[in-house]
Scaffold this active site. Structure first.
Site, PDB file in Angstrom:
ATOM      1  N   LYS A   1       4.753  -7.323 -31.124  1.00  0.00           N
ATOM      2  CA  LYS A   1       4.349  -8.217 -29.906  1.00  0.00           C
ATOM      3  C   LYS A   1       4.694  -7.479 -28.697  1.00  0.00           C
ATOM      4  O   LYS A   1       5.959  -7.767 -28.881  1.00  0.00           O
ATOM      5  CB  LYS A   1       3.858  -9.610 -30.166  1.00  0.00           C
ATOM      6  CG  LYS A   1       5.792  -9.764 -30.659  1.00  0.00           C
ATOM      7  CD  LYS A   1       4.876 -11.265 -31.090  1.00  0.00           C
ATOM      8  CE  LYS A   1       6.237 -12.194 -31.112  1.00  0.00           C
ATOM      9  NZ  LYS A   1       6.583 -13.591 -31.791  1.00  0.00           N
TER      10      LYS A   1
ATOM     11  N   TYR B   1      20.254  -9.658   1.618  1.00  0.00           N
ATOM     12  CA  TYR B   1      19.309 -10.590   2.045  1.00  0.00           C
ATOM     13  C   TYR B   1      20.130 -11.516   2.080  1.00  0.00           C
ATOM     14  O   TYR B   1      21.087 -12.149   0.967  1.00  0.00           O
ATOM     15  CB  TYR B   1      18.062 -10.910   1.274  1.00  0.00           C
ATOM     16  CG  TYR B   1      16.919 -10.526   1.271  1.00  0.00           C
ATOM     17  CD1 TYR B   1      16.549 -10.314   2.183  1.00  0.00           C
ATOM     18  CD2 TYR B   1      16.303  -9.417   0.088  1.00  0.00           C
ATOM     19  CE1 TYR B   1      15.413  -9.418   2.498  1.00  0.00           C
ATOM     20  CE2 TYR B   1      15.699  -8.819   0.040  1.00  0.00           C
ATOM     21  CZ  TYR B   1      14.536  -8.780   1.486  1.00  0.00           C
ATOM     22  OH  TYR B   1      13.701  -7.750   1.786  1.00  0.00           O
TER      23      TYR B   1
ATOM     24  N   ARG C   1       2.640 -25.158 -32.951  1.00  0.00           N
ATOM     25  CA  ARG C   1       2.006 -23.989 -32.138  1.00  0.00           C
ATOM     26  C   ARG C   1       0.647 -23.795 -33.046  1.00  0.00           C
ATOM     27  O   ARG C   1      -0.487 -23.924 -32.608  1.00  0.00           O
ATOM     28  CB  ARG C   1       2.991 -23.082 -32.155  1.00  0.00           C
ATOM     29  CG  ARG C   1       3.024 -22.269 -30.878  1.00  0.00           C
ATOM     30  CD  ARG C   1       4.638 -21.793 -30.840  1.00  0.00           C
ATOM     31  NE  ARG C   1       4.070 -20.563 -31.986  1.00  0.00           N
ATOM     32  CZ  ARG C   1       5.263 -19.282 -31.635  1.00  0.00           C
ATOM     33  NH1 ARG C   1       5.690 -19.248 -31.138  1.00  0.00           N
ATOM     34  NH2 ARG C   1       5.842 -18.758 -33.246  1.00  0.00           N
TER      35      ARG C   1
ATOM     36  N   MET D   1      13.520  -6.867  -4.325  1.00  0.00           N
ATOM     37  CA  MET D   1      12.608  -6.534  -5.629  1.00  0.00           C
ATOM     38  C   MET D   1      12.499  -5.434  -6.210  1.00  0.00           C
ATOM     39  O   MET D   1      12.066  -4.946  -6.819  1.00  0.00           O
ATOM     40  CB  MET D   1      10.633  -6.978  -4.299  1.00  0.00           C
ATOM     41  CG  MET D   1       9.699  -5.803  -4.974  1.00  0.00           C
ATOM     42  SD  MET D   1       8.659  -6.147  -4.174  1.00  0.00           S
ATOM     43  CE  MET D   1       8.225  -8.092  -3.662  1.00  0.00           C
TER      44      MET D   1
HETATM   45  C1  LIG Z   1       7.740 -13.416 -32.685  1.00  0.00           C
HETATM   46  C2  LIG Z   1       7.135 -13.995 -33.818  1.00  0.00           C
HETATM   47  C3  LIG Z   1       8.310 -13.330 -35.429  1.00  0.00           C
HETATM   48  C4  LIG Z   1       9.729 -12.409 -34.262  1.00  0.00           C
HETATM   49  O1  LIG Z   1      10.234 -13.880 -33.700  1.00  0.00           O
HETATM   50  P1  LIG Z   1      12.050 -13.105 -33.583  1.00  0.00           P
HETATM   51  O2  LIG Z   1      12.525 -14.403 -33.098  1.00  0.00           O
HETATM   52  O3  LIG Z   1      11.702 -12.219 -32.001  1.00  0.00           O
HETATM   53  O4  LIG Z   1      12.316 -12.485 -34.890  1.00  0.00           O
HETATM   54  C5  LIG Z   1       7.834 -13.956 -36.088  1.00  0.00           C
HETATM   55  N1  LIG Z   1       6.657 -14.640 -36.534  1.00  0.00           N
HETATM   56  C6  LIG Z   1       6.103 -14.453 -35.789  1.00  0.00           C
HETATM   57  C7  LIG Z   1       4.735 -15.927 -35.922  1.00  0.00           C
HETATM   58  C8  LIG Z   1       6.170 -14.506 -34.551  1.00  0.00           C
HETATM   59  O5  LIG Z   1       5.701 -14.977 -33.460  1.00  0.00           O
END
Ligand SMILES: *Cc1c(COP(=O)(O)O)cnc(C)c1O
Length: 348
Positions: free
Chosen positions: A38, A248, A132, A296
């Site tokens: 993701k 800055y 969640r 930036m």
């Molecule tokens: C993002 C995610 C993972 C991977 O988690 P990591 O901590 O990056 O290894 C696994 N399962 C779900 C449901 C996730 O949302």
């Protein structure tokens, strides 16, 4: 077309990515080892991550959204992809067209998939204590899943990166779910969960962070290799005199005559202001401490000892994830996923 050379690049080590996956797969024992890709493969580029890991034998991939899934079409042969955020009403067209499974997260999503999914297999997330995403345990065992073709039943650990009693409680809850709900496979562990031991692996593990060089728990230290190496070009080298200030807020005052390398990198690239005070770079074997604030698009480094450094040279930015996270107070996840679009991503 004009070929514009990028002054900012991420060198991405495919060998390290694959080695990390192999280590995580070995730690997963008899379970298959998948990959969370993701957020564009945690910022590295989901398509390339998938290509490298699929070639190494990884078969199970997870993205967050349907847009992320659509961007990965066509899938490599033999690869399975799941969408963690499930199916909202607006996702059903994509969900019915793409060769991708939804991870159903609520009773409503289960009903939606039953109505339109044509009996196709799905994954199901059950919440065992994170509050969640996912069905509540009572909902999941209460009959709403009866007759559904579940490929993978998932739950997610809330505190796997800590030695928390919550881990054992979630494990016990997930074992009970396994005994109550038929599915082809069961999956609980993320990167940190893999290091909690074989009990947590079930049939399929889902690492993300550790694939990309993050160390989620001490057990993985020394086994996980750095994958992401940011590099920035030097735009200008300038001499400052003792007492002159840099950047800055005049936050750094030269204690002596110094040679400053100004690099093409800043917080708009995800190189955040938190690196001030601890950040650094390497040029030709010399360590160049970051001086002053991060701007930036620009960051200054003290090239005092580096001698012949010049305009156009590349600086290797310090970005070991566990070290940088400890120094800045940022999470390793934020350090990775924040790296921006101006980086040219170069696999080697
Ligand atoms: C993002 C995610 C993972 C991977 O988690 P990591 O901590 O990056 O290894 C696994 N399962 C779900 C449901 C996730 O949302």
């Amino acid at each position: 077309m004009i070929d514009i050379a990028s002054p900012l690049r991420l060198r991405l080590d495919a060998g390290a990515l694959v080695a990390n996956w192999r280590w995580l797969a070995a730690q997963s024992g008899g379970a298959a080892c998948g990959a969370a890709i993701k957020a564009n493969g945690y910022g590295l580029g989901a398509r390339d991550v998938m290509r490298h890991l699929a070639a190494a034998g990884c078969r199970d991939f997870f993205v967050a959204t349907w847009a992320e899934a659509a961007a990965l079409m066509p899938l490599p042969v033999g690869v399975s992809l799941s969408v963690l955020h499930g199916v909202g009403e607006a996702d059903m067209v994509a969900a019915c067209m793409l060769p991708v499974r939804p991870v159903l997260n609520s009773v409503e999503q289960v009903a939606r998939w039953r109505a339109a999914g044509d009996g196709r297999p799905c994954d199901v997330m059950v919440d065992t204590g994170m509050s969640r995403l996912g069905l509540r345990i009572e909902e999941a065992v209460g009959g709403v899943l009866d007759g559904l073709v579940i490929e993978t039943l998932l739950s997610h650990l809330a505190s796997a990166d800590e030695d928390s009693g919550q881990n054992a409680r979630q494990l016990a809850a997930f074992r009970a779910l396994r005994d109550a709900i038929p599915a082809r496979r069961y999956s609980l562990a993320n990167s940190a969960g893999i290091s909690l031991g074989a009990d947590y692996a079930f049939d399929l593990t889902r690492p993300g962070l550790a694939l990309y060089g993050g160390t989620p728990r001490i057990e993985a230290a020394g086994h996980i290799r750095q994958v992401v190496f940011p590099e920035a070009r030097v735009l200008q080298v300038r001499d400052v005199r003792a007492g002159e200030t840099v950047g800055y807020g005049a936050a750094w005052t030269a204690p002596r005559e110094a040679c400053i390398a100004v690099a093409n990198l800043g917080y708009a690239d995800g190189y955040l202001r938190c690196h001030a005070g601890s950040g650094g770079a390497t040029w030709n074997g010399h360590a160049l401490p970051l001086v002053g604030r991060v701007s930036m698009d620009l960051t200054a480094f003290d090239a005092g000892a580096a001698g012949a450094i010049g305009e156009g040279d590349w600086l290797a930015i310090d970005y070991d994830l566990p070290v940088t996270a400890a120094a800045t107070g940022r999470s390793q996840y934020e350090l990775l996923t924040g790296l921006g679009r101006r980086f040219e991503r170069i696999w080697g």
